[in-house]
Motif scaffolding. Structure first.
Motif, PDB file in Angstrom:
ATOM      1  N   GLN A   4     -10.010   8.536 -18.289  1.00 31.06           N
ATOM      2  CA  GLN A   4     -10.695   7.646 -17.288  1.00 31.06           C
ATOM      3  C   GLN A   4     -10.459   6.274 -17.257  1.00 31.06           C
ATOM      4  O   GLN A   4      -9.893   6.010 -16.058  1.00 31.06           O
ATOM      5  N   ASP A   5     -10.273   6.250 -18.583  1.00 33.66           N
ATOM      6  CA  ASP A   5      -9.923   4.025 -18.413  1.00 33.66           C
ATOM      7  C   ASP A   5      -8.370   4.477 -18.057  1.00 33.66           C
ATOM      8  O   ASP A   5      -8.035   3.382 -16.985  1.00 33.66           O
ATOM      9  N   LEU A   6      -7.260   4.717 -18.104  1.00 30.96           N
ATOM     10  CA  LEU A   6      -5.397   5.276 -17.786  1.00 30.96           C
ATOM     11  C   LEU A   6      -5.870   5.469 -16.590  1.00 30.96           C
ATOM     12  O   LEU A   6      -5.135   4.526 -15.090  1.00 30.96           O
ATOM     13  N   ALA A   7      -6.530   6.446 -15.405  1.00 33.74           N
ATOM     14  CA  ALA A   7      -6.490   5.033 -14.075  1.00 33.74           C
ATOM     15  C   ALA A   7      -7.523   4.672 -13.479  1.00 33.74           C
ATOM     16  O   ALA A   7      -7.442   4.263 -12.431  1.00 33.74           O
ATOM     17  N   ARG A   8      -8.548   3.728 -15.045  1.00 33.40           N
ATOM     18  CA  ARG A   8      -9.537   2.836 -13.944  1.00 33.40           C
ATOM     19  C   ARG A   8      -8.486   1.685 -13.931  1.00 33.40           C
ATOM     20  O   ARG A   8      -7.750   0.677 -12.898  1.00 33.40           O
ATOM     21  N   PHE A   9      -7.434   1.827 -15.277  1.00 36.29           N
ATOM     22  CA  PHE A   9      -6.773   1.059 -15.020  1.00 36.29           C
ATOM     23  C   PHE A   9      -5.034   1.274 -13.999  1.00 36.29           C
ATOM     24  O   PHE A   9      -4.928   0.065 -14.154  1.00 36.29           O
ATOM     25  N   ARG A  10      -4.649   2.240 -13.636  1.00 36.53           N
ATOM     26  CA  ARG A  10      -3.692   2.802 -12.905  1.00 36.53           C
ATOM     27  C   ARG A  10      -4.264   1.780 -11.003  1.00 36.53           C
ATOM     28  O   ARG A  10      -3.460   1.525 -10.725  1.00 36.53           O
ATOM     29  N   HIS A  11      -5.856   1.981 -10.812  1.00 38.67           N
ATOM     30  CA  HIS A  11      -6.303   1.817 -10.027  1.00 38.67           C
ATOM     31  C   HIS A  11      -6.291   0.301  -9.751  1.00 38.67           C
ATOM     32  O   HIS A  11      -6.102  -0.520  -9.197  1.00 38.67           O
ATOM     33  N   LEU A  12      -6.790  -0.457 -11.013  1.00 41.32           N
ATOM     34  CA  LEU A  12      -6.650  -1.567 -11.586  1.00 41.32           C
ATOM     35  C   LEU A  12      -5.073  -2.223 -10.522  1.00 41.32           C
ATOM     36  O   LEU A  12      -4.950  -3.367 -10.223  1.00 41.32           O
ATOM     37  N   ILE A  13      -3.841  -1.460 -11.652  1.00 48.22           N
ATOM     38  CA  ILE A  13      -2.790  -2.602 -11.461  1.00 48.22           C
ATOM     39  C   ILE A  13      -2.326  -2.340  -9.934  1.00 48.22           C
ATOM     40  O   ILE A  13      -1.392  -2.680  -8.788  1.00 48.22           O
ATOM     41  N   GLU A  14      -3.125  -0.708  -9.626  1.00 48.26           N
ATOM     42  CA  GLU A  14      -2.515  -0.236  -7.646  1.00 48.26           C
ATOM     43  C   GLU A  14      -3.038  -1.522  -6.552  1.00 48.26           C
ATOM     44  O   GLU A  14      -2.450  -2.086  -5.413  1.00 48.26           O
ATOM     45  N   GLU A  15      -4.125  -1.821  -6.946  1.00 50.29           N
ATOM     46  CA  GLU A  15      -5.069  -3.352  -6.061  1.00 50.29           C
ATOM     47  C   GLU A  15      -4.089  -4.278  -6.146  1.00 50.29           C
ATOM     48  O   GLU A  15      -3.902  -4.996  -5.461  1.00 50.29           O
ATOM     49  N   ARG A  16      -3.417  -4.693  -8.077  1.00 50.53           N
ATOM     50  CA  ARG A  16      -2.894  -6.167  -7.870  1.00 50.53           C
ATOM     51  C   ARG A  16      -1.621  -5.725  -6.588  1.00 50.53           C
ATOM     52  O   ARG A  16      -0.971  -6.639  -6.424  1.00 50.53           O
ATOM     53  N   LEU A  17      -1.247  -4.624  -7.101  1.00 48.13           N
ATOM     54  CA  LEU A  17       0.352  -4.729  -6.118  1.00 48.13           C
ATOM     55  C   LEU A  17       0.324  -4.964  -4.559  1.00 48.13           C
ATOM     56  O   LEU A  17       0.585  -5.315  -3.678  1.00 48.13           O
ATOM     57  N   ALA A  18      -1.357  -4.409  -3.817  1.00 49.77           N
ATOM     58  CA  ALA A  18      -1.268  -4.705  -2.627  1.00 49.77           C
ATOM     59  C   ALA A  18      -2.362  -5.773  -2.543  1.00 49.77           C
ATOM     60  O   ALA A  18      -0.951  -6.316  -0.829  1.00 49.77           O
ATOM     61  N   ALA A  19      -2.291  -6.670  -3.285  1.00 53.75           N
ATOM     62  CA  ALA A  19      -2.279  -8.159  -3.314  1.00 53.75           C
ATOM     63  C   ALA A  19      -1.445  -9.112  -3.070  1.00 53.75           C
ATOM     64  O   ALA A  19      -1.154  -9.773  -2.083  1.00 53.75           O
ATOM     65  N   LEU A  20      -0.395  -8.274  -3.359  1.00 54.08           N
ATOM     66  CA  LEU A  20       0.767  -8.579  -3.674  1.00 54.08           C
ATOM     67  C   LEU A  20       2.077  -9.014  -2.323  1.00 54.08           C
ATOM     68  O   LEU A  20       2.304  -9.362  -1.807  1.00 54.08           O
ATOM     69  N   ASP A  21       1.352  -7.699  -2.217  1.00 52.47           N
ATOM     70  CA  ASP A  21       2.148  -7.425  -0.899  1.00 52.47           C
ATOM     71  C   ASP A  21       1.198  -8.329   0.839  1.00 52.47           C
ATOM     72  O   ASP A  21       2.277  -8.631   0.787  1.00 52.47           O
ATOM     73  N   GLU A  22       0.037  -8.475   0.310  1.00 50.37           N
ATOM     74  CA  GLU A  22      -0.700  -8.800   1.337  1.00 50.37           C
ATOM     75  C   GLU A  22       0.094 -10.720   0.890  1.00 50.37           C
ATOM     76  O   GLU A  22       0.327 -11.419   2.106  1.00 50.37           O
ATOM     77  N   GLU A  23       0.071 -11.595  -0.180  1.00 44.12           N
ATOM     78  CA  GLU A  23       0.370 -12.803  -0.685  1.00 44.12           C
ATOM     79  C   GLU A  23       2.186 -12.592  -0.153  1.00 44.12           C
ATOM     80  O   GLU A  23       1.871 -13.281   0.587  1.00 44.12           O
ATOM     81  N   ASP A  24       2.855 -11.625  -0.199  1.00 43.00           N
ATOM     82  CA  ASP A  24       4.309 -11.872   0.834  1.00 43.00           C
ATOM     83  C   ASP A  24       4.353 -12.019   2.129  1.00 43.00           C
ATOM     84  O   ASP A  24       4.878 -12.544   2.176  1.00 43.00           O
TER      85      ASP A  24
END
Length: 111
Positions: A4-24
């Motif tokens: 469950q913790d790993l899934a939460r961190f995976r989701h956090l990382i994917e959100e940050r990657l999506a935010a970087l794509d939007e900033e790009d």
């Protein structure tokens, strides 16, 4: 760290990657070529444009570095190594990972 913790961190990382794509997407215009025609743009305005372009490129380089680190964190999750210090093997504090999921070392080894 449980699944469950790993899934939460995976989701956090994917959100940050999506935010970087939007900033790009938003930052592409600032990296475009600066007009060289002195009559269309005054000398000082052109210098400002060159400085803005340089800052946009530096910001892009920072985002690229963050994207790389987040990608490595996803690889560590897949390999079962996420959350463990690469130097001593101890668990990295969850609060530290929540602030920076790219952290690869515990506080003791990082300092």
């Amino acid at each position: 760290m449980n699944d469950q913790d790993l899934a939460r961190f995976r989701h956090l990382i994917e959100e940050r990657l999506a935010a970087l794509d939007e900033e790009d997407r938003l930052g592409r215009g600032g990296q475009s070529t600066v007009e060289l025609d002195q009559q269309a743009v005054g000398r000082l305005s052109r210098q400002d444009a060159l400085q803005s372009q340089a800052m946009a490129k530096a910001t892009q380089a920072r985002r690229d570095g963050m994207r790389h680190g987040l990608g490595l964190a996803l690889e560590r999750i897949a390999e079962g190594e996420f959350g463990y210090c690469e130097d001593c093997g101890e668990e990295i504090a969850e609060k530290r990972l929540a602030l920076d999921p790219t952290a690869r070392r515990c506080i003791s080894c990082a300092s």
